[in-house]
Design a protein around this motif. Structure first.
Motif, mmCIF file in Angstrom:
data_model
loop_
_atom_site.group_PDB
_atom_site.id
_atom_site.type_symbol
_atom_site.label_atom_id
_atom_site.label_comp_id
_atom_site.label_asym_id
_atom_site.label_seq_id
_atom_site.Cartn_x
_atom_site.Cartn_y
_atom_site.Cartn_z
ATOM 1 N N ASP A 1 0.834 -1.195 0.000
ATOM 2 C CA ASP A 1 0.000 0.000 0.000
ATOM 3 C C ASP A 1 0.871 1.248 0.000
ATOM 4 O O ASP A 1 1.789 1.384 0.811
ATOM 5 C CB ASP A 1 -0.914 -0.012 1.233
ATOM 6 C CG ASP A 1 -1.859 1.165 1.259
ATOM 7 O OD1 ASP A 1 -2.314 1.579 0.176
ATOM 8 O OD2 ASP A 1 -2.130 1.674 2.368
ATOM 9 N N ALA A 2 0.586 2.181 -0.916
ATOM 10 C CA ALA A 2 1.408 3.391 -1.062
ATOM 11 C C ALA A 2 1.367 4.261 0.191
ATOM 12 O O ALA A 2 2.377 4.861 0.574
ATOM 13 C CB ALA A 2 0.954 4.193 -2.270
ATOM 14 N N ALA A 3 0.221 4.336 0.853
ATOM 15 C CA ALA A 3 0.113 5.156 2.071
ATOM 16 C C ALA A 3 0.957 4.573 3.205
ATOM 17 O O ALA A 3 1.603 5.307 3.953
ATOM 18 C CB ALA A 3 -1.344 5.270 2.493
ATOM 19 N N ALA A 4 0.955 3.252 3.323
ATOM 20 C CA ALA A 4 1.762 2.608 4.362
ATOM 21 C C ALA A 4 3.245 2.671 4.028
ATOM 22 O O ALA A 4 4.092 2.826 4.912
ATOM 23 C CB ALA A 4 1.316 1.166 4.542
ATOM 24 N N LEU A 5 3.577 2.565 2.740
ATOM 25 C CA LEU A 5 4.989 2.600 2.335
ATOM 26 C C LEU A 5 5.582 3.998 2.454
ATOM 27 O O LEU A 5 6.803 4.151 2.523
ATOM 28 C CB LEU A 5 5.146 2.083 0.911
ATOM 29 C CG LEU A 5 4.947 0.580 0.745
ATOM 30 C CD1 LEU A 5 4.957 0.213 -0.723
ATOM 31 C CD2 LEU A 5 5.999 -0.195 1.500
ATOM 32 N N ALA A 6 4.745 5.032 2.476
ATOM 33 C CA ALA A 6 5.248 6.393 2.643
ATOM 34 C C ALA A 6 5.870 6.581 4.023
ATOM 35 O O ALA A 6 6.741 7.435 4.211
ATOM 36 C CB ALA A 6 4.136 7.403 2.424
ATOM 37 N N LYS A 7 5.445 5.774 4.988
ATOM 38 C CA LYS A 7 5.979 5.855 6.356
ATOM 39 C C LYS A 7 7.250 5.029 6.531
ATOM 40 O O LYS A 7 7.951 5.191 7.512
ATOM 41 C CB LYS A 7 4.921 5.368 7.346
ATOM 42 C CG LYS A 7 3.648 6.182 7.308
ATOM 43 C CD LYS A 7 2.602 5.564 8.180
ATOM 44 C CE LYS A 7 1.266 6.280 8.006
ATOM 45 N NZ LYS A 7 0.179 5.592 8.685
ATOM 46 N N VAL A 8 7.554 4.156 5.572
ATOM 47 C CA VAL A 8 8.732 3.282 5.666
ATOM 48 C C VAL A 8 9.984 4.063 5.293
ATOM 49 O O VAL A 8 10.018 4.756 4.276
ATOM 50 C CB VAL A 8 8.561 2.056 4.747
ATOM 51 C CG1 VAL A 8 9.822 1.216 4.736
ATOM 52 C CG2 VAL A 8 7.368 1.238 5.181
#
Length: 102
Positions: free
Chosen positions: A50-57
């Motif tokens: 998920d792009a939204a979750a990967l933005a936090k990685v």
């Protein structure tokens, strides 16, 4: 086992903490630190795309050194015209060490 797939220099690389990768020339900050965008994160059985979750990685890397790749010889030839051309190329590369995946 935690690993990530990151995008760098127009390619994607699978990285783990402590792995060393060679990519096209990139420049880090003054201390040689660099942050790479994640495309995929695998943490045990959990796969995150998920792009939204990967933005936090955060995938952090350290620039080890800059080097040049092997010489590639480019030759062009046209039959019956006497046209010959030779050219060489060496790609500028950077060696990175992955320091963290958070």
């Amino acid at each position: 086992m935690v690993y990530a797939v990151v995008r760098t220099s127009g390619r994607q690389e699978k990285v783990e903490v402590g792995s060393i990768i060679t990519v096209n020339r990139v420049s880090g900050d003054a201390k040689g630190k660099l942050e790479l965008p994640a495309v995929l994160l695998v943490d045990g059985d959990t796969v995150t795309t998920d792009a939204a979750a990967l933005a936090k990685v955060k995938v952090t890397a350290e620039v080890l050194d800059d080097l040049r790749g092997p010489k590639i010889v480019i030759q062009r030839y046209k039959n019956k015209t006497g046209y010959k051309s030779r050219q060489g190329h060496r790609q500028d590369l950077t060696r990175l060490k992955i320091t963290g995946i958070k």
